[in-house]
Design an enzyme around this catalytic site. Structure first.
Site, PDB file in Angstrom:
ATOM      1  N   ASP A  45       9.452  35.853 -34.542  1.00 55.79           N
ATOM      2  CA  ASP A  45      10.062  34.741 -33.820  1.00 55.79           C
ATOM      3  C   ASP A  45      11.516  35.051 -33.473  1.00 55.79           C
ATOM      4  O   ASP A  45      12.178  35.823 -34.181  1.00 55.79           O
ATOM      5  CB  ASP A  45      10.015  33.471 -34.675  1.00 55.79           C
ATOM      6  CG  ASP A  45       8.593  32.974 -34.897  1.00 55.79           C
ATOM      7  OD1 ASP A  45       7.811  32.982 -33.937  1.00 55.79           O
ATOM      8  OD2 ASP A  45       8.274  32.578 -36.039  1.00 55.79           O
ATOM      9  N   TYR A  73       8.070  39.614 -46.416  1.00 58.03           N
ATOM     10  CA  TYR A  73       9.091  38.775 -45.788  1.00 58.03           C
ATOM     11  C   TYR A  73      10.037  38.215 -46.854  1.00 58.03           C
ATOM     12  O   TYR A  73       9.642  38.007 -48.007  1.00 58.03           O
ATOM     13  CB  TYR A  73       8.461  37.583 -45.058  1.00 58.03           C
ATOM     14  CG  TYR A  73       7.630  37.934 -43.857  1.00 58.03           C
ATOM     15  CD1 TYR A  73       8.200  38.001 -42.586  1.00 58.03           C
ATOM     16  CD2 TYR A  73       6.269  38.200 -43.984  1.00 58.03           C
ATOM     17  CE1 TYR A  73       7.423  38.313 -41.479  1.00 58.03           C
ATOM     18  CE2 TYR A  73       5.498  38.522 -42.885  1.00 58.03           C
ATOM     19  CZ  TYR A  73       6.071  38.569 -41.632  1.00 58.03           C
ATOM     20  OH  TYR A  73       5.310  38.885 -40.540  1.00 58.03           O
ATOM     21  N   ASP A  87      11.266  25.635 -38.097  1.00 60.23           N
ATOM     22  CA  ASP A  87      12.489  26.403 -38.299  1.00 60.23           C
ATOM     23  C   ASP A  87      13.718  25.560 -37.980  1.00 60.23           C
ATOM     24  O   ASP A  87      13.606  24.382 -37.627  1.00 60.23           O
ATOM     25  CB  ASP A  87      12.471  27.700 -37.480  1.00 60.23           C
ATOM     26  CG  ASP A  87      12.350  27.438 -35.982  1.00 60.23           C
ATOM     27  OD1 ASP A  87      13.130  26.622 -35.454  1.00 60.23           O
ATOM     28  OD2 ASP A  87      11.485  28.048 -35.325  1.00 60.23           O
TER      29      ASP A  87
END
Length: 298
Positions: A45, A73, A87
Protein backbone atom coordinates in the site's frame (compact mmCIF):
# COMPACT_ATOMS: atom_id res chain seq x y z
CA UNK A 1 18.51 -4.70 -17.74
CA UNK A 2 19.44 -8.28 -16.85
CA UNK A 3 16.56 -10.74 -16.47
CA UNK A 4 16.13 -11.80 -12.86
CA UNK A 5 14.53 -11.02 -9.54
CA UNK A 6 15.38 -7.70 -7.89
CA UNK A 7 14.98 -6.85 -4.20
CA UNK A 8 14.01 -3.19 -3.92
CA UNK A 9 12.76 -0.87 -1.19
CA UNK A 10 9.46 0.92 -1.72
CA UNK A 11 9.29 4.15 0.30
CA UNK A 12 6.25 5.51 2.12
CA UNK A 13 3.95 7.49 -0.19
CA UNK A 14 4.89 5.78 -3.43
CA UNK A 15 2.69 3.22 -5.16
CA UNK A 16 4.03 -0.22 -6.08
CA UNK A 17 3.39 0.62 -9.73
CA UNK A 18 5.70 3.66 -9.42
CA UNK A 19 8.55 1.19 -8.87
CA UNK A 20 7.46 -0.77 -11.94
CA UNK A 21 7.45 2.47 -13.93
CA UNK A 22 11.00 3.29 -12.76
CA UNK A 23 12.17 -0.13 -13.95
CA UNK A 24 10.35 0.37 -17.27
CA UNK A 25 12.13 3.67 -17.83
CA UNK A 26 15.50 2.10 -17.00
CA UNK A 27 14.84 -0.85 -19.30
CA UNK A 28 13.81 1.50 -22.12
CA UNK A 29 16.99 3.51 -21.66
CA UNK A 30 19.20 0.40 -21.85
CA UNK A 31 17.24 -1.31 -24.65
CA UNK A 32 15.68 1.45 -26.78
CA UNK A 33 12.74 0.30 -28.85
CA UNK A 34 12.59 -3.13 -27.22
CA UNK A 35 9.94 -4.21 -24.74
CA UNK A 36 11.05 -5.84 -21.46
CA UNK A 37 8.54 -7.91 -19.47
CA UNK A 38 8.23 -6.49 -15.94
CA UNK A 39 6.01 -6.95 -12.90
CA UNK A 40 6.22 -6.62 -9.14
CA UNK A 41 5.85 -9.61 -6.86
CA UNK A 42 3.11 -8.35 -4.54
CA UNK A 43 1.57 -4.95 -3.84
CA UNK A 44 2.51 -2.71 -0.92
CA UNK A 45 0.00 0.00 0.00
CA UNK A 46 1.14 3.61 -0.54
CA UNK A 47 1.30 4.24 3.23
CA UNK A 48 3.52 1.15 3.67
CA UNK A 49 7.22 0.70 2.98
CA UNK A 50 9.73 -2.10 2.69
CA UNK A 51 10.66 -5.01 0.47
CA UNK A 52 9.14 -5.06 -3.00
CA UNK A 53 10.13 -7.80 -5.44
CA UNK A 54 10.61 -6.85 -9.09
CA UNK A 55 10.56 -9.56 -11.77
CA UNK A 56 12.29 -8.83 -15.05
CA UNK A 57 12.20 -10.81 -18.30
CA UNK A 58 11.51 -14.57 -18.03
CA UNK A 59 11.52 -14.18 -14.22
CA UNK A 60 7.97 -12.80 -14.53
CA UNK A 61 6.88 -16.47 -14.85
CA UNK A 62 7.79 -16.87 -11.16
CA UNK A 63 5.03 -14.48 -10.05
CA UNK A 64 2.36 -17.07 -9.19
CA UNK A 65 4.84 -19.10 -7.15
CA UNK A 66 5.74 -16.21 -4.81
CA UNK A 67 2.27 -16.03 -3.26
CA UNK A 68 2.76 -18.91 -0.82
CA UNK A 69 6.15 -17.73 0.48
CA UNK A 70 6.26 -16.46 4.09
CA UNK A 71 6.14 -12.67 4.38
CA UNK A 72 7.29 -10.77 7.47
CA UNK A 73 5.79 -7.42 8.47
CA UNK A 74 6.25 -4.91 11.27
CA UNK A 75 3.19 -2.76 12.00
CA UNK A 76 2.20 -0.03 14.43
CA UNK A 77 -1.39 -0.48 15.62
CA UNK A 78 -3.19 2.65 16.86
CA UNK A 79 -5.87 1.91 19.45
CA UNK A 80 -9.17 3.73 19.90
CA UNK A 81 -10.18 4.45 16.28
CA UNK A 82 -11.24 2.25 13.38
CA UNK A 83 -10.99 3.81 9.93
CA UNK A 84 -12.74 2.83 6.72
CA UNK A 85 -9.43 2.03 5.02
CA UNK A 86 -7.76 0.38 8.01
CA UNK A 87 -4.89 2.89 7.95
CA UNK A 88 -4.07 6.42 9.07
CA UNK A 89 -5.44 8.01 5.89
CA UNK A 90 -8.95 6.65 6.32
CA UNK A 91 -12.11 8.24 7.67
CA UNK A 92 -12.93 7.34 11.31
CA UNK A 93 -15.93 5.01 11.44
CA UNK A 94 -15.75 3.92 15.09
CA UNK A 95 -14.09 5.26 18.23
CA UNK A 96 -13.82 3.48 21.55
CA UNK A 97 -12.13 3.46 24.94
CA UNK A 98 -8.70 1.80 24.94
CA UNK A 99 -7.76 2.60 28.55
CA UNK A 100 -8.48 -0.96 29.73
CA UNK A 101 -5.95 -2.53 27.34
CA UNK A 102 -3.07 -4.45 28.89
CA UNK A 103 -0.22 -6.46 27.35
CA UNK A 104 -1.90 -9.63 28.64
CA UNK A 105 -5.22 -8.79 26.96
CA UNK A 106 -3.47 -8.01 23.70
CA UNK A 107 -1.53 -11.27 23.82
CA UNK A 108 -4.74 -13.22 24.33
CA UNK A 109 -6.51 -11.27 21.55
CA UNK A 110 -3.90 -12.40 18.99
CA UNK A 111 -4.31 -16.14 19.53
CA UNK A 112 -7.61 -16.67 17.65
CA UNK A 113 -6.09 -15.15 14.51
CA UNK A 114 -3.21 -17.63 14.24
CA UNK A 115 -3.31 -20.38 11.61
CA UNK A 116 -5.89 -20.59 8.83
CA UNK A 117 -8.84 -18.20 9.21
CA UNK A 118 -11.39 -16.38 7.05
CA UNK A 119 -10.57 -12.68 6.65
CA UNK A 120 -12.57 -9.92 4.98
CA UNK A 121 -10.19 -7.74 2.93
CA UNK A 122 -10.32 -3.95 3.33
CA UNK A 123 -12.69 -2.10 1.01
CA UNK A 124 -9.66 -0.26 -0.38
CA UNK A 125 -7.74 -3.45 -1.21
CA UNK A 126 -6.61 -4.52 -4.68
CA UNK A 127 -9.01 -7.47 -4.60
CA UNK A 128 -11.07 -7.65 -7.78
CA UNK A 129 -14.82 -7.04 -7.58
CA UNK A 130 -16.67 -7.37 -10.85
CA UNK A 131 -13.35 -7.36 -12.68
CA UNK A 132 -12.23 -4.08 -11.09
CA UNK A 133 -9.97 -3.47 -8.05
CA UNK A 134 -12.11 -2.76 -4.98
CA UNK A 135 -10.17 0.39 -4.13
CA UNK A 136 -11.32 2.08 -7.35
CA UNK A 137 -14.96 1.51 -6.45
CA UNK A 138 -14.34 2.66 -2.86
CA UNK A 139 -12.61 5.84 -4.04
CA UNK A 140 -15.66 6.63 -6.21
CA UNK A 141 -17.84 6.36 -3.12
CA UNK A 142 -19.47 3.08 -4.13
CA UNK A 143 -20.42 0.52 -1.48
CA UNK A 144 -17.88 -2.29 -1.40
CA UNK A 145 -18.64 -5.67 0.17
CA UNK A 146 -15.88 -8.19 -0.35
CA UNK A 147 -16.32 -11.88 0.47
CA UNK A 148 -13.97 -13.40 3.08
CA UNK A 149 -10.72 -14.97 1.90
CA UNK A 150 -8.95 -17.96 3.41
CA UNK A 151 -5.67 -16.62 4.83
CA UNK A 152 -2.82 -17.92 6.96
CA UNK A 153 -1.03 -16.22 9.88
CA UNK A 154 2.00 -18.22 11.00
CA UNK A 155 3.30 -16.17 13.93
CA UNK A 156 2.47 -12.87 15.58
CA UNK A 157 4.12 -11.18 18.54
CA UNK A 158 4.01 -7.77 20.16
CA UNK A 159 7.37 -6.01 20.05
CA UNK A 160 6.41 -3.07 22.25
CA UNK A 161 3.47 -1.21 23.79
CA UNK A 162 2.67 2.43 24.45
CA UNK A 163 -0.76 1.87 25.95
CA UNK A 164 -3.42 3.00 25.60
CA UNK A 165 -2.17 4.74 22.45
CA UNK A 166 -0.41 2.16 20.27
CA UNK A 167 1.45 -1.15 20.04
CA UNK A 168 4.03 -2.52 17.57
CA UNK A 169 3.42 -5.97 16.09
CA UNK A 170 5.63 -8.34 14.11
CA UNK A 171 3.98 -11.09 12.08
CA UNK A 172 4.75 -13.78 9.53
CA UNK A 173 1.98 -14.69 7.10
CA UNK A 174 1.26 -16.21 3.72
CA UNK A 175 0.58 -14.07 0.65
CA UNK A 176 -2.90 -12.58 0.47
CA UNK A 177 -2.97 -11.63 4.16
CA UNK A 178 -4.12 -8.09 5.02
CA UNK A 179 -2.45 -6.62 8.10
CA UNK A 180 -4.95 -3.73 7.94
CA UNK A 181 -7.75 -6.26 8.37
CA UNK A 182 -5.97 -7.83 11.35
CA UNK A 183 -5.75 -4.42 13.05
CA UNK A 184 -9.44 -3.79 12.30
CA UNK A 185 -10.47 -7.18 13.65
CA UNK A 186 -8.31 -6.86 16.77
CA UNK A 187 -9.92 -3.49 17.50
CA UNK A 188 -13.39 -4.99 17.10
CA UNK A 189 -12.55 -7.99 19.28
CA UNK A 190 -11.26 -5.68 22.01
CA UNK A 191 -14.18 -3.25 21.58
CA UNK A 192 -12.03 -0.16 21.19
CA UNK A 193 -11.35 0.09 17.45
CA UNK A 194 -7.91 0.09 15.80
CA UNK A 195 -6.06 0.95 12.61
CA UNK A 196 -2.50 0.92 11.28
CA UNK A 197 -0.32 4.02 11.30
CA UNK A 198 2.78 2.32 9.83
CA UNK A 199 3.48 -0.93 7.99
CA UNK A 200 6.82 -2.28 6.84
CA UNK A 201 7.51 -5.50 4.94
CA UNK A 202 10.89 -6.65 6.20
CA UNK A 203 11.24 -10.02 4.42
CA UNK A 204 9.78 -12.44 1.89
CA UNK A 205 11.11 -15.97 2.31
CA UNK A 206 14.91 -15.68 2.70
CA UNK A 207 15.02 -12.23 1.11
CA UNK A 208 15.42 -9.14 3.32
CA UNK A 209 14.51 -5.52 2.62
CA UNK A 210 17.69 -3.96 1.15
CA UNK A 211 16.81 -0.53 2.58
CA UNK A 212 16.21 2.86 0.93
CA UNK A 213 18.07 3.42 -2.33
CA UNK A 214 19.46 -0.12 -2.47
CA UNK A 215 18.81 -2.92 -4.95
CA UNK A 216 19.89 -6.57 -4.97
CA UNK A 217 19.75 -8.71 -8.12
CA UNK A 218 19.14 -12.46 -7.82
CA UNK A 219 19.55 -15.33 -10.33
CA UNK A 220 19.87 -19.10 -10.52
CA UNK A 221 19.59 -21.03 -7.28
CA UNK A 222 18.57 -17.90 -5.37
CA UNK A 223 15.17 -18.07 -7.12
CA UNK A 224 12.31 -20.00 -5.43
CA UNK A 225 14.88 -21.54 -3.04
CA UNK A 226 12.18 -23.24 -0.93
CA UNK A 227 11.42 -25.69 -3.78
CA UNK A 228 13.19 -28.86 -4.92
CA UNK A 229 15.41 -28.77 -8.00
CA UNK A 230 16.87 -31.02 -10.68
CA UNK A 231 19.89 -30.58 -12.91
CA UNK A 232 19.02 -30.88 -16.62
CA UNK A 233 21.14 -32.40 -19.37
CA UNK A 234 20.99 -31.27 -22.99
CA UNK A 235 18.86 -34.36 -23.65
CA UNK A 236 16.44 -33.38 -20.83
CA UNK A 237 16.03 -29.90 -22.27
CA UNK A 238 15.34 -31.35 -25.72
CA UNK A 239 12.68 -33.69 -24.32
CA UNK A 240 10.99 -30.96 -22.31
CA UNK A 241 10.85 -28.70 -25.36
CA UNK A 242 8.99 -31.52 -27.11
CA UNK A 243 6.50 -31.53 -24.20
CA UNK A 244 7.83 -34.90 -23.03
CA UNK A 245 8.45 -35.93 -19.44
CA UNK A 246 11.82 -36.68 -17.88
CA UNK A 247 12.85 -38.84 -14.93
CA UNK A 248 11.96 -37.37 -11.55
CA UNK A 249 15.33 -38.26 -10.07
CA UNK A 250 17.81 -37.24 -8.95
CA UNK A 251 16.04 -34.44 -7.09
CA UNK A 252 17.96 -31.97 -4.95
CA UNK A 253 16.47 -30.61 -1.70
CA UNK A 254 15.43 -26.97 -1.30
CA UNK A 255 18.22 -24.43 -0.84
CA UNK A 256 16.25 -22.68 1.94
CA UNK A 257 14.02 -24.22 4.56
CA UNK A 258 10.61 -22.81 5.41
CA UNK A 259 9.93 -21.83 9.05
CA UNK A 260 9.01 -24.90 11.15
CA UNK A 261 5.32 -25.70 10.81
CA UNK A 262 4.76 -23.38 7.86
CA UNK A 263 2.47 -24.91 5.18
CA UNK A 264 4.48 -26.45 2.37
CA UNK A 265 3.82 -24.46 -0.83
CA UNK A 266 2.68 -26.53 -3.82
CA UNK A 267 5.54 -25.08 -5.84
CA UNK A 268 7.17 -26.48 -8.97
CA UNK A 269 10.45 -28.32 -9.26
CA UNK A 270 13.17 -26.01 -10.55
CA UNK A 271 15.06 -27.27 -13.59
CA UNK A 272 18.63 -25.93 -13.95
CA UNK A 273 20.65 -26.08 -17.15
CA UNK A 274 24.19 -24.72 -17.32
CA UNK A 275 23.70 -22.93 -14.01
CA UNK A 276 20.52 -21.11 -15.01
CA UNK A 277 16.90 -21.69 -14.03
CA UNK A 278 15.43 -22.74 -17.37
CA UNK A 279 12.29 -24.78 -16.59
CA UNK A 280 9.56 -24.95 -13.98
CA UNK A 281 8.56 -28.61 -13.77
CA UNK A 282 5.44 -30.36 -12.48
CA UNK A 283 5.73 -33.79 -10.81
CA UNK A 284 3.26 -36.41 -12.00
CA UNK A 285 3.11 -40.20 -12.55
CA UNK A 286 6.63 -40.62 -11.21
CA UNK A 287 8.10 -38.17 -13.72
CA UNK A 288 8.63 -34.44 -14.24
CA UNK A 289 6.62 -32.59 -16.88
CA UNK A 290 7.31 -29.16 -18.41
CA UNK A 291 5.21 -26.41 -16.85
CA UNK A 292 7.00 -23.29 -18.09
CA UNK A 293 10.21 -22.66 -19.99
CA UNK A 294 12.14 -19.57 -18.96
CA UNK A 295 13.60 -18.75 -22.36
CA UNK A 296 17.30 -17.95 -22.10
CA UNK A 297 17.37 -18.92 -18.43
CA UNK A 298 17.48 -16.72 -15.36
Amino acid sequence: MTPGLYLTHKPVGATSFATVRTFQEEAQATRPGRRTALCHGGTLDPFAEGLLLMLVGPATHLFEHLHAAPKVYEARVEWGTETDTGDLHGRPVHQGDATALTPERLEAALRPFLGWTDQIPPATSAKKLGGEPAYRKAHRGEAVELPPSRVYLHTARWLSHNLPTASVLELTCRGGYYVRSLARDLGRALGCGAHLSTLKRTAIGPWKDPGPGARIELHGRDLLPWTHSRALTDQDVGALRQDQSIAATPLQPPDWRLPPGYPEPPGPVRGFHQGKLTFLLTPGDGALWPETELRGGV
